[in-house]
Write a protein that holds these residues in place. Sequence first.
Motif, short mmCIF file in Angstrom:
data_model
loop_
_atom_site.label_atom_id
_atom_site.label_comp_id
_atom_site.label_asym_id
_atom_site.label_seq_id
_atom_site.Cartn_x
_atom_site.Cartn_y
_atom_site.Cartn_z
N ILE A 69 44.59 -54.87 55.57
CA ILE A 69 44.18 -56.19 56.06
C ILE A 69 42.70 -56.16 56.45
O ILE A 69 41.93 -57.07 56.13
CB ILE A 69 45.05 -56.62 57.26
CG1 ILE A 69 46.50 -56.87 56.82
CG2 ILE A 69 44.47 -57.87 57.92
CD1 ILE A 69 46.71 -58.08 55.94
N CYS A 70 42.29 -55.07 57.14
CA CYS A 70 40.87 -54.93 57.52
C CYS A 70 39.98 -54.86 56.28
O CYS A 70 38.89 -55.46 56.25
CB CYS A 70 40.69 -53.68 58.37
SG CYS A 70 41.41 -53.78 60.03
N ALA A 71 40.44 -54.13 55.26
CA ALA A 71 39.66 -54.02 54.02
C ALA A 71 39.58 -55.36 53.31
O ALA A 71 38.51 -55.75 52.81
CB ALA A 71 40.29 -52.97 53.11
N SER B 88 36.84 -43.07 64.12
CA SER B 88 35.38 -43.11 64.25
C SER B 88 34.83 -44.14 63.28
O SER B 88 35.43 -44.39 62.22
CB SER B 88 34.79 -41.74 63.94
OG SER B 88 34.90 -41.46 62.55
N PRO B 89 33.72 -44.78 63.60
CA PRO B 89 33.13 -45.78 62.69
C PRO B 89 32.93 -45.25 61.27
O PRO B 89 33.17 -45.96 60.29
CB PRO B 89 31.80 -46.13 63.36
CG PRO B 89 32.03 -45.86 64.81
CD PRO B 89 32.94 -44.67 64.86
N LYS B 90 32.52 -43.99 61.16
CA LYS B 90 32.27 -43.41 59.85
C LYS B 90 33.56 -43.29 59.03
O LYS B 90 33.60 -43.67 57.85
CB LYS B 90 31.62 -42.03 60.01
CG LYS B 90 31.26 -41.37 58.68
CD LYS B 90 30.58 -40.02 58.90
CE LYS B 90 30.23 -39.36 57.56
NZ LYS B 90 29.59 -38.04 57.76
N VAL B 91 34.63 -42.79 59.66
CA VAL B 91 35.93 -42.65 58.97
C VAL B 91 36.47 -44.01 58.60
O VAL B 91 36.97 -44.22 57.48
CB VAL B 91 36.93 -41.88 59.86
CG1 VAL B 91 38.34 -41.94 59.27
CG2 VAL B 91 36.49 -40.42 60.02
N PHE B 92 36.39 -44.97 59.54
CA PHE B 92 36.89 -46.32 59.28
C PHE B 92 36.17 -46.94 58.10
O PHE B 92 36.81 -47.47 57.17
CB PHE B 92 36.72 -47.19 60.53
CG PHE B 92 37.14 -48.62 60.35
CD1 PHE B 92 38.48 -48.97 60.33
CD2 PHE B 92 36.18 -49.61 60.16
CE1 PHE B 92 38.87 -50.30 60.15
CE2 PHE B 92 36.55 -50.94 59.98
CZ PHE B 92 37.90 -51.28 59.98
N ARG B 93 34.84 -46.89 58.08
CA ARG B 93 34.07 -47.49 56.98
C ARG B 93 34.40 -46.83 55.65
O ARG B 93 34.49 -47.50 54.62
CB ARG B 93 32.57 -47.40 57.27
CG ARG B 93 32.08 -48.37 58.32
CD ARG B 93 30.55 -48.48 58.30
NE ARG B 93 29.92 -47.20 58.61
CZ ARG B 93 29.58 -46.82 59.84
NH1 ARG B 93 29.82 -47.62 60.87
NH2 ARG B 93 28.99 -45.65 60.04
N SER B 94 34.60 -45.52 55.68
CA SER B 94 34.92 -44.79 54.45
C SER B 94 36.28 -45.24 53.89
O SER B 94 36.41 -45.47 52.68
CB SER B 94 34.94 -43.29 54.73
OG SER B 94 35.40 -42.57 53.60
N ILE C 117 37.84 -48.09 54.50
CA ILE C 117 37.74 -49.50 54.09
C ILE C 117 37.11 -49.61 52.71
O ILE C 117 37.60 -50.33 51.83
CB ILE C 117 36.95 -50.32 55.13
CG1 ILE C 117 37.72 -50.40 56.45
CG2 ILE C 117 36.65 -51.71 54.61
CD1 ILE C 117 39.11 -50.96 56.34
N ARG C 118 36.02 -48.90 52.50
CA ARG C 118 35.34 -48.96 51.20
C ARG C 118 36.24 -48.43 50.09
O ARG C 118 36.29 -49.01 48.99
CB ARG C 118 34.03 -48.17 51.24
CG ARG C 118 33.20 -48.39 49.96
CD ARG C 118 31.81 -47.82 50.06
NE ARG C 118 31.05 -48.15 48.87
CZ ARG C 118 30.29 -49.24 48.73
NH1 ARG C 118 30.19 -50.10 49.71
NH2 ARG C 118 29.62 -49.45 47.61
N GLU C 119 36.96 -47.34 50.37
CA GLU C 119 37.86 -46.78 49.37
C GLU C 119 38.94 -47.80 48.98
O GLU C 119 39.23 -48.00 47.79
CB GLU C 119 38.52 -45.52 49.92
CG GLU C 119 39.46 -44.82 48.93
CD GLU C 119 40.14 -43.61 49.53
OE1 GLU C 119 41.05 -43.07 48.89
OE2 GLU C 119 39.77 -43.20 50.66
N LEU C 120 39.53 -48.46 49.99
CA LEU C 120 40.55 -49.48 49.71
C LEU C 120 39.97 -50.66 48.95
O LEU C 120 40.62 -51.23 48.06
CB LEU C 120 41.18 -49.96 51.03
CG LEU C 120 42.11 -48.97 51.73
CD1 LEU C 120 42.45 -49.44 53.14
CD2 LEU C 120 43.40 -48.79 50.92
#
Length: 686
Positions: A191-193, A515-521, A523-526
């Motif tokens: 959902i976030c992605a 962590s922001p870095k893990v979350f962004r990674s 999200i981008r992958e999804l």
Amino acid sequence: MEEISLYAYQEEVVERALQRENIIIWLPTGGGKTRAAVYVAKKHLESTPRAKVVVLVNKVHLVDQHYNKEFKPHLDRDYNLVPVSGETEVKDYFGKVLEKSDVVICTAQILYNSLTNMEEARHVELSDITLLIIDECHHTHKESVYNQIMRCYVEKKLNGERLPQILGLTASPGTGGAKILEMAVEHVLQICANLDSAIVSTKNYIPELKKKVPRPVKTFDIVDKRHEDPFGDHLKWMMQLIHEFMNLPPQFILRECGTQEYEADVVILEQRGVKDNNRILAQCALHLRQYNDALLINDTLRMMDAYRSLEDFYIEKSITAMDGTDIFLVGLFQENQVELEKLARNSKYENPKMAKLESILLKQFCQGVQSRGILFSKTRKSTHCLNDWASSNRALKEAGIKAAILTGAGNGVTHMTQFEQANTIRNFRHGTLNLLISTSVAEEGLDIPECNLVVRYGLLTNEIAQQQASGRARAQDSHYSVVAQKGGREERRELTNEYLEELTGKAIAKVQDMSPKVFRSKIRELQEQAVIARKLAESRKTEKRSRYNASSIQFVCRNCFKSVASGSDIKLVDNAHYVNVSPQFVLYRISLLQYKAGGLVTLPKSFEDWEPGRAISCNNGNCNKQWGFEIKYKKSALLPNLAIKNFALETPHGRITVKKWKDVPFTVEAFSFKEYCNDNFADILD
């Protein structure tokens, strides 16, 4: 213009949005998500050059509600606000409206149409918008309009294009059907992605939120199973006779009568009958579904409600009998009609859930207590049955209960107009009514006053619907009742939903702790996976649509199996209406050979280029299968607008059925008004 004041927990959840981050605000129903969004919009308008704020809603009635109740009182003095829905003319030049406005509140479909329509007056780009607010954003998944818009957004983001800030609002993203934490986390991340956003909730002001939105006292009002059910038993005996008559195919096993599983089985059985050119099988399956509906009604409402549902069905069927199958099925009901009505009127065997519901309402609406409640039921039909029961129940009337129905807007007999919806809610707010009998339409979005009683009656829904319904009971000392049979499906589902609600909270916490870095990674992958999946799906869809030439497809009436049209006769009008343009098809109507026209179809709104004509149905003998309705296009072309669910398709490899036009295995060409006029003028000259 009213000043906007926020609670501390609201200030906490908007903090990152004010820093121009894409976020999803997660607050319970009644927690003030929309007010927080208005605050963010105001600050955005004050600080952003040439700001354009678009507020998306998923239901038409929410456009005016958000405009009048939230955005207009706080922003109208300094900014130009415009509400746009399919019922307003300005939708036809949406691009110009956005250009001249500061804030536009519209249905998601309006924005999506404008993104894909290249006409100058209608077209907009996402880059024209600076802040996009998405109400009830948990709907941003699969093929929803919200997700179609956000797919465009994500693709542009991955290409590095300029895009608006996103602000999503939800009372619960749910678990997406997941039962374990790991999968629930994946759903929340998806959902976030889809929304390209992080999800935020209050951490420091939970006590204040709980005080503002108190949880109701929940009770399971459990009812023992009927000791005897002669009415239901008689229906099951009649269904067994139909089973024997239709000669069930080998290895096809029907599950227990009176369940949703049985309904799914007979739907498949009807499709198989149509595909195999077996009218006995197809018609018996349709009638069995009606009997199963009656059993489900008997399990939830009064026996007479179940009886009347069958009686209404057979009134129509008795005048459209075509062959021996119809004669057997109609005759079976007529032979047992007197006995069924006798059993249905015997109060000794009445549904104990109705007595339990009566006691719950009487306990809450006792003398001297000002109560206001919502009774949630599954279908429009059931709300009408419950309203009939409430209005004829002496004890409820003496207790001062004044009930009314609240269902979704639409065109059917059991639908409400938007005006009727608004009038009912207004009367409820002013106290003229004190009990709404509602479908899921009252669960989310609608501006309904605080209630001190919510009853979920005969419902099997997910954890999102449960939380939203529960959130309606937010007056002090309010009650939330689940009426269910002991050990039944409703009780089990409600307990499951409680677990899933807790699981949703844990999943969101896990996502927030990344962590922001893990979350962004992640999200981008999804997002990258979603883009690839979309392209593959589009490729498969194109391949499917080009599987056959349109001229090789024959349309067959789903009831009588008569061939009535060629696929090459079908054209797509305004990307919305599938019409038969063959002059022969219309001439058939004139000579009463192919279809017949019935009563005039009325719709609650008008359209730019067309207006509805008469209902059309099959004219093969006694068939009378409804096919759709005529539309009058540009005041001159009378075009039969067909509903695909009423037909089967004869292909070079056999007969098939499809639910929607997008699933047909051939390409439907766009309608050309110019060509149509030229062809028909030539025919007249000939």
